[in-house]
Design a protein around this motif. Structure first.
Motif, mmCIF file in Angstrom:
data_model
loop_
_atom_site.group_PDB
_atom_site.id
_atom_site.type_symbol
_atom_site.label_atom_id
_atom_site.label_comp_id
_atom_site.label_asym_id
_atom_site.label_seq_id
_atom_site.Cartn_x
_atom_site.Cartn_y
_atom_site.Cartn_z
ATOM 1 N N GLY A 243 -4.244 -30.885 0.625
ATOM 2 C CA GLY A 243 -4.135 -29.508 0.131
ATOM 3 C C GLY A 243 -3.734 -29.452 -1.331
ATOM 4 N N TRP A 244 -2.786 -30.296 -1.712
ATOM 5 C CA TRP A 244 -2.361 -30.362 -3.115
ATOM 6 C C TRP A 244 -3.472 -30.911 -3.999
ATOM 7 C CZ3 TRP A 244 1.456 -28.094 -5.533
ATOM 8 C CH2 TRP A 244 2.561 -27.654 -4.788
ATOM 9 N N GLN A 245 -4.187 -31.902 -3.493
ATOM 10 C CA GLN A 245 -5.292 -32.469 -4.264
ATOM 11 C C GLN A 245 -6.338 -31.400 -4.563
ATOM 12 O OE1 GLN A 245 -6.817 -36.033 -2.333
ATOM 13 N NE2 GLN A 245 -4.754 -36.491 -1.569
ATOM 14 N N ILE A 246 -6.662 -30.610 -3.546
ATOM 15 C CA ILE A 246 -7.651 -29.534 -3.730
ATOM 16 C C ILE A 246 -7.119 -28.503 -4.720
ATOM 17 C CG2 ILE A 246 -8.852 -27.634 -2.567
ATOM 18 C CD1 ILE A 246 -8.984 -29.515 -0.073
ATOM 19 N N ALA A 247 -5.836 -28.157 -4.600
ATOM 20 C CA ALA A 247 -5.235 -27.192 -5.530
ATOM 21 C C ALA A 247 -5.280 -27.722 -6.961
ATOM 22 C CB ALA A 247 -3.797 -26.882 -5.105
ATOM 23 N N VAL A 248 -4.970 -29.010 -7.130
ATOM 24 C CA VAL A 248 -5.027 -29.621 -8.466
ATOM 25 C C VAL A 248 -6.450 -29.539 -9.009
ATOM 26 C CG1 VAL A 248 -4.880 -31.824 -9.706
ATOM 27 C CG2 VAL A 248 -3.010 -31.106 -8.200
ATOM 28 N N PHE A 249 -7.429 -29.850 -8.183
ATOM 29 C CA PHE A 249 -8.838 -29.773 -8.596
ATOM 30 C C PHE A 249 -9.194 -28.368 -9.072
ATOM 31 C CE2 PHE A 249 -13.201 -28.638 -7.289
ATOM 32 C CZ PHE A 249 -13.904 -29.425 -8.174
ATOM 33 N N VAL A 250 -8.858 -27.358 -8.265
ATOM 34 C CA VAL A 250 -9.211 -25.975 -8.596
ATOM 35 C C VAL A 250 -8.497 -25.520 -9.869
ATOM 36 C CG1 VAL A 250 -9.007 -23.573 -7.813
ATOM 37 C CG2 VAL A 250 -9.799 -25.338 -6.225
ATOM 38 N N VAL A 251 -7.201 -25.787 -9.954
ATOM 39 C CA VAL A 251 -6.424 -25.324 -11.108
ATOM 40 C C VAL A 251 -6.866 -26.021 -12.390
ATOM 41 C CG1 VAL A 251 -4.111 -25.311 -12.139
ATOM 42 C CG2 VAL A 251 -4.435 -24.570 -9.776
ATOM 43 N N VAL A 252 -6.991 -27.347 -12.356
ATOM 44 C CA VAL A 252 -7.372 -28.076 -13.568
ATOM 45 C C VAL A 252 -8.791 -27.714 -14.000
ATOM 46 C CG1 VAL A 252 -7.816 -30.375 -14.527
ATOM 47 C CG2 VAL A 252 -5.731 -29.954 -13.213
ATOM 48 N N SER A 253 -9.699 -27.580 -13.055
ATOM 49 C CA SER A 253 -11.068 -27.171 -13.403
ATOM 50 C C SER A 253 -11.066 -25.784 -14.029
ATOM 51 C CB SER A 253 -11.969 -27.170 -12.158
ATOM 52 O OG SER A 253 -12.100 -28.461 -11.632
ATOM 53 N N GLY A 254 -10.332 -24.859 -13.421
ATOM 54 C CA GLY A 254 -10.256 -23.495 -13.952
ATOM 55 C C GLY A 254 -9.651 -23.443 -15.339
ATOM 56 N N VAL A 255 -8.568 -24.183 -15.535
ATOM 57 C CA VAL A 255 -7.912 -24.214 -16.849
ATOM 58 C C VAL A 255 -8.842 -24.837 -17.887
ATOM 59 C CG1 VAL A 255 -6.012 -25.275 -18.146
ATOM 60 C CG2 VAL A 255 -5.563 -24.150 -15.961
ATOM 61 N N ALA A 256 -9.540 -25.898 -17.503
ATOM 62 C CA ALA A 256 -10.478 -26.542 -18.435
ATOM 63 C C ALA A 256 -11.573 -25.574 -18.859
ATOM 64 C CB ALA A 256 -11.077 -27.795 -17.793
ATOM 65 N N VAL A 257 -12.117 -24.840 -17.916
ATOM 66 C CA VAL A 257 -13.157 -23.855 -18.241
ATOM 67 C C VAL A 257 -12.569 -22.766 -19.131
ATOM 68 C CG1 VAL A 257 -14.621 -22.036 -17.293
ATOM 69 C CG2 VAL A 257 -14.571 -24.271 -16.197
ATOM 70 N N TRP A 258 -11.443 -22.219 -18.735
ATOM 71 C CA TRP A 258 -10.842 -21.086 -19.435
ATOM 72 C C TRP A 258 -10.520 -21.400 -20.897
ATOM 73 C CZ3 TRP A 258 -10.257 -16.076 -18.385
ATOM 74 C CH2 TRP A 258 -9.394 -15.337 -19.174
ATOM 75 N N PHE A 259 -9.949 -22.557 -21.146
ATOM 76 C CA PHE A 259 -9.470 -22.858 -22.486
ATOM 77 C C PHE A 259 -10.468 -23.568 -23.394
ATOM 78 C CE2 PHE A 259 -5.320 -22.189 -20.451
ATOM 79 C CZ PHE A 259 -4.801 -21.285 -21.352
#
Length: 145
Positions: A49-65
């Protein structure tokens, strides 16, 4: 057989990398970064669950910034096409423009273009017209004033 989580994330990094290399459109590089971060969390024995959360958050932050900044870099130095440059220019009708008959030619900047009138009124040969837009290989024109 039980495959370790980090190998699944490594597989996703490779897949996203291949997709990015094939498309060169900055479409999946962000997800490769997210999968790489999730792989690191898997190596650190984080729950799935944490791995998936890390994937989603880091991908989102990478796209956003970074997406806007990176696309600006890739688009720097690109120029409008020759077609875009004639919009707003004045041309001379070479063959009467008649939308009902689907005929008409305009010469603008030394090039002949098929033409259609935006006013739906025929425009006689020899008249000056202003190029307003381009649809496919046809210029859309209005009479010059």
């Amino acid at each position: 057989m039980n495959i370790p989580d980090y190998l699944l994330w490594l597989g996703l990094v490779i897949v996203f990398g291949i997709v990015e290399a094939a498309t060169m459109g900055l479409t999946s590089i962000w997800f490769a970064v997210g999968a790489l971060a999730a792989m690191v969390s898997a190596v650190c024995h984080a729950p799935l669950g944490w791995q998936i959360a890390v994937f989603v958050v880091v991908s989102g932050v990478a796209v956003w910034f970074t997406r806007g900044k990176v696309q600006k870099q890739f688009n720097r130095g690109r120029e409008a096409t020759n077609a875009d440059r004639i919009i707003g220019h004045v041309g001379v009708v070479q063959e009467t423009i008649d939308n009902r008959e689907a005929v008409g030619l305009v010469k603008v900047d030394g090039t002949l273009w098929s033409a259609r009138s935006l006013t739906d009124q025929p425009i006689p040969a020899g008249a000056e017209v202003v190029i307003r837009s381009i649809e496919g290989v046809k210029v859309l024109v209005t009479p010059a004033e």
